[in-house]
Write an enzyme that holds these catalytic residues in place. Structure first.
Site, PDB file in Angstrom:
ATOM      1  N   GLU A 251      37.586  20.596   3.812  1.00  0.00           N
ATOM      2  CA  GLU A 251      37.266  20.946   2.416  1.00  0.00           C
ATOM      3  C   GLU A 251      36.870  19.708   1.615  1.00  0.00           C
ATOM      4  O   GLU A 251      35.924  19.739   0.826  1.00  0.00           O
ATOM      5  CB  GLU A 251      38.468  21.654   1.780  1.00  0.00           C
ATOM      6  CG  GLU A 251      38.716  23.005   2.449  1.00  0.00           C
ATOM      7  CD  GLU A 251      40.004  23.676   2.009  1.00  0.00           C
ATOM      8  OE1 GLU A 251      41.065  23.028   2.092  1.00  0.00           O
ATOM      9  OE2 GLU A 251      39.946  24.835   1.586  1.00  0.00           O
TER      10      GLU A 251
ATOM     11  N   GLU B 131      43.851  26.952   8.929  1.00  0.00           N
ATOM     12  CA  GLU B 131      45.000  27.388   8.123  1.00  0.00           C
ATOM     13  C   GLU B 131      45.632  28.678   8.630  1.00  0.00           C
ATOM     14  O   GLU B 131      46.841  28.870   8.508  1.00  0.00           O
ATOM     15  CB  GLU B 131      44.578  27.571   6.657  1.00  0.00           C
ATOM     16  CG  GLU B 131      44.338  26.270   5.902  1.00  0.00           C
ATOM     17  CD  GLU B 131      42.926  25.738   6.019  1.00  0.00           C
ATOM     18  OE1 GLU B 131      42.153  26.193   6.904  1.00  0.00           O
ATOM     19  OE2 GLU B 131      42.580  24.843   5.222  1.00  0.00           O
TER      20      GLU B 131
ATOM     21  N   GLY C 131      42.239  20.988   4.747  1.00  0.00           N
ATOM     22  CA  GLY C 131      41.893  20.262   3.531  1.00  0.00           C
ATOM     23  C   GLY C 131      40.950  19.096   3.794  1.00  0.00           C
ATOM     24  O   GLY C 131      40.198  18.693   2.907  1.00  0.00           O
TER      25      GLY C 131
ATOM     26  N   ALA D  92      45.568  19.004   4.700  1.00  0.00           N
ATOM     27  CA  ALA D  92      46.645  18.788   3.739  1.00  0.00           C
ATOM     28  C   ALA D  92      47.884  18.430   4.545  1.00  0.00           C
ATOM     29  O   ALA D  92      47.986  18.761   5.733  1.00  0.00           O
ATOM     30  CB  ALA D  92      46.866  20.056   2.931  1.00  0.00           C
TER      31      ALA D  92
HETATM   32  N1  CO8 Z   1      49.909  17.102   7.999  1.00  0.00           N
HETATM   33  C1  CO8 Z   1      50.910  16.250   8.249  1.00  0.00           C
HETATM   34  N2  CO8 Z   1      50.941  15.423   9.302  1.00  0.00           N
HETATM   35  C2  CO8 Z   1      49.909  15.478  10.167  1.00  0.00           C
HETATM   36  C3  CO8 Z   1      48.811  16.343   9.958  1.00  0.00           C
HETATM   37  C4  CO8 Z   1      48.845  17.186   8.821  1.00  0.00           C
HETATM   38  N3  CO8 Z   1      47.837  18.017   8.518  1.00  0.00           N
HETATM   39  N4  CO8 Z   1      47.943  16.178  10.975  1.00  0.00           N
HETATM   40  C5  CO8 Z   1      48.464  15.227  11.776  1.00  0.00           C
HETATM   41  N5  CO8 Z   1      49.638  14.794  11.294  1.00  0.00           N
HETATM   42  C6  CO8 Z   1      50.524  13.785  11.853  1.00  0.00           C
HETATM   43  C7  CO8 Z   1      51.265  14.315  13.045  1.00  0.00           C
HETATM   44  O1  CO8 Z   1      52.383  15.081  12.639  1.00  0.00           O
HETATM   45  C8  CO8 Z   1      51.638  13.043  13.777  1.00  0.00           C
HETATM   46  O2  CO8 Z   1      52.750  12.479  13.101  1.00  0.00           O
HETATM   47  P1  CO8 Z   1      54.010  11.929  13.971  1.00  0.00           P
HETATM   48  O3  CO8 Z   1      53.431  10.773  14.750  1.00  0.00           O
HETATM   49  O4  CO8 Z   1      54.970  11.520  12.912  1.00  0.00           O
HETATM   50  O5  CO8 Z   1      54.454  13.051  14.819  1.00  0.00           O
HETATM   51  C9  CO8 Z   1      50.436  12.147  13.516  1.00  0.00           C
HETATM   52  O6  CO8 Z   1      49.776  12.703  12.392  1.00  0.00           O
HETATM   53  C10 CO8 Z   1      49.459  12.114  14.673  1.00  0.00           C
HETATM   54  O7  CO8 Z   1      49.099  13.458  14.964  1.00  0.00           O
HETATM   55  P2  CO8 Z   1      49.155  14.086  16.442  1.00  0.00           P
HETATM   56  O8  CO8 Z   1      50.209  13.399  17.245  1.00  0.00           O
HETATM   57  O9  CO8 Z   1      49.259  15.558  16.302  1.00  0.00           O
HETATM   58  O10 CO8 Z   1      47.719  13.651  16.984  1.00  0.00           O
HETATM   59  P3  CO8 Z   1      46.868  14.384  18.122  1.00  0.00           P
HETATM   60  O11 CO8 Z   1      45.737  13.466  18.417  1.00  0.00           O
HETATM   61  O12 CO8 Z   1      47.724  14.839  19.234  1.00  0.00           O
HETATM   62  O13 CO8 Z   1      46.280  15.719  17.408  1.00  0.00           O
HETATM   63  C11 CO8 Z   1      45.260  17.001  15.642  1.00  0.00           C
HETATM   64  C12 CO8 Z   1      45.386  15.634  16.351  1.00  0.00           C
HETATM   65  C13 CO8 Z   1      44.638  18.029  16.553  1.00  0.00           C
HETATM   66  C14 CO8 Z   1      44.382  16.796  14.414  1.00  0.00           C
HETATM   67  C15 CO8 Z   1      46.675  17.475  15.208  1.00  0.00           C
HETATM   68  O14 CO8 Z   1      47.336  16.422  14.521  1.00  0.00           O
HETATM   69  C16 CO8 Z   1      46.688  18.677  14.294  1.00  0.00           C
HETATM   70  O15 CO8 Z   1      46.488  19.793  14.740  1.00  0.00           O
HETATM   71  N6  CO8 Z   1      46.929  18.467  12.965  1.00  0.00           N
HETATM   72  C17 CO8 Z   1      47.029  19.539  12.030  1.00  0.00           C
HETATM   73  C18 CO8 Z   1      45.675  20.092  11.699  1.00  0.00           C
HETATM   74  C19 CO8 Z   1      45.799  21.203  10.672  1.00  0.00           C
HETATM   75  O16 CO8 Z   1      46.377  22.240  10.915  1.00  0.00           O
HETATM   76  N7  CO8 Z   1      45.221  20.981   9.489  1.00  0.00           N
HETATM   77  C20 CO8 Z   1      45.225  21.957   8.440  1.00  0.00           C
HETATM   78  C21 CO8 Z   1      46.388  21.723   7.551  1.00  0.00           C
HETATM   79  S1  CO8 Z   1      46.591  23.029   6.373  1.00  0.00           S
HETATM   80  C22 CO8 Z   1      45.555  22.649   5.140  1.00  0.00           C
HETATM   81  O17 CO8 Z   1      44.857  21.684   5.160  1.00  0.00           O
HETATM   82  C23 CO8 Z   1      45.567  23.616   4.036  1.00  0.00           C
HETATM   83  C24 CO8 Z   1      44.617  23.180   2.948  1.00  0.00           C
HETATM   84  C25 CO8 Z   1      44.997  23.899   1.722  1.00  0.00           C
HETATM   85  C26 CO8 Z   1      44.305  23.305   0.581  1.00  0.00           C
HETATM   86  C27 CO8 Z   1      44.656  21.896   0.360  1.00  0.00           C
HETATM   87  C28 CO8 Z   1      46.074  21.814  -0.155  1.00  0.00           C
HETATM   88  C29 CO8 Z   1      46.543  20.400  -0.362  1.00  0.00           C
END
Ligand code: CO8
Length: 261
Positions: free
Chosen positions: A114, A134, A111, A67
């Protein structure tokens, strides 16, 4: 058809609908505009009689990285509860009666994991990464992860993943039955999903719909009620034309040509 800002939608093979999440700069993070488009594209395929099965994929780098954390970070309880945040997309695919194959390459986190698990069949490639991180953000899975992951891989492994936030590798996903197949490359994964969808699309839509419905019931019902439900639906299919066509064709050593009736 319609054009979308965050999706690529096509029908690359007969009977097959194809949706690719296309928000590359944010690793396909699932924000409301994308979810609304996905809902709309899936509903259109559901309504389209020429489509029998659907493939959903992301990019090579990310199926979906979760998400959208930036969209959620200032959300309050009263707004989340009051607006039923997530409801519109936690039941994204529950209206879908046609088979959905999710082809998972790269990150499927939170998400994204999921959404992947909302597929009827999951395929992935060797570098896919699954996880429910999460807990690291101070929350829990909110779109079915705490329910679908234990059903898929067992309670202990699911607890391990959800409580630690550690990733699940493609190899583990294959061994534990989270996915049906692990392909070498992303391209093979998507092509494999399209080939399976095309195969399914060659069968009677009536039989396919009934098969999906009864298998899904196994996730909700006990074995006795489930088997009774299966038998009712099985009996019902003897009222279809396609049962007559399929069995007659076998007896006469011919190929069936289905009417979907
Ligand atoms: N949300 C928003 N932006 C994101 C997300 C995210 N989940 N994941 C990546 N991005 C963005 C980054 O902020 C970055 O943006 P910017 O260039 O503007 O800084 C861009 O995507 C590229 O990401 P990274 O630079 O971080 O790329 P890396 O290759 O270094 O890392 C990862 C990749 C490991 C996937 C890393 O991006 C990461 O850890 N992302 C978050 C993963 C995460 O925590 N996901 C769970 C989110 S919580 C959730 O899903 C709750 C679900 C609840 C139910 C659903 C409700 C809608």
């Amino acid at each position: 058809g319609k054009t979308y800002e965050h999706l690529l939608v096509s029908s690359p093979k007969p009977g097959v609908g194809f949706i690719q999440l296309n928000r590359p700069k944010a690793l396909n993070a699932l924000f409301t505009p994308l979810i609304l488009e996905l809902n709309s594209a899936l509903r259109d395929f559901q309504a389209d009689k020429s489509i029998s099965a659907i493939v959903l994929t992301g990019s090579e780098k990310a199926f979906a990285a979760g998400a959208d954390i930036k969209e959620m970070k200032d959300l309050t309880f009263s707004h989340a509860y009051g607006s039923d945040f997530i409801e519109s997309w936690s039941d994204l695919v529950t209206f879908l009666k046609k088979p959905l194959i999710t082809a998972i390459n790269g990150y499927a986190l939170g998400g994204g994991c999921e959404l992947a698990m909302m597929g009827d069949i999951l395929y992935c490639s060797s570098k896919a990464v699954f996880g429910q991180p999460e807990v690291k953000l101070g929350v829990i899975p909110g779109a079915g992860g705490s329910q679908r992951l234990p059903k898929a891989i067992g309670k202990s492994r699911a607890m391990d993943a959800i409580l630690t936030g550690d990733n699940i590798t493609a190899k583990q996903a294959g061994e534990w039955g989270l996915v049906a197949k692990v392909f070498e490359t992303p391209e093979e994964c998507v092509n494999g999903a399209l080939a399976t969808a095309e195969k399914i699309a060659r069968y009677s839509q009536i039989a396919v719909k009934a098969a999906k419905e009864v298998v899904n019931k196994s996730q909700d019902l006990g074995i006795r009620e489930g088997v009774e439900f299966e038998r009712r639906v099985f009996h019902g299919l003897f009222g279809s034309q396609d049962q007559k066509i399929g069995m007659k064709a076998f007896a006469e050593k011919q190929k069936p040509s289905w009417t979907n009736e």
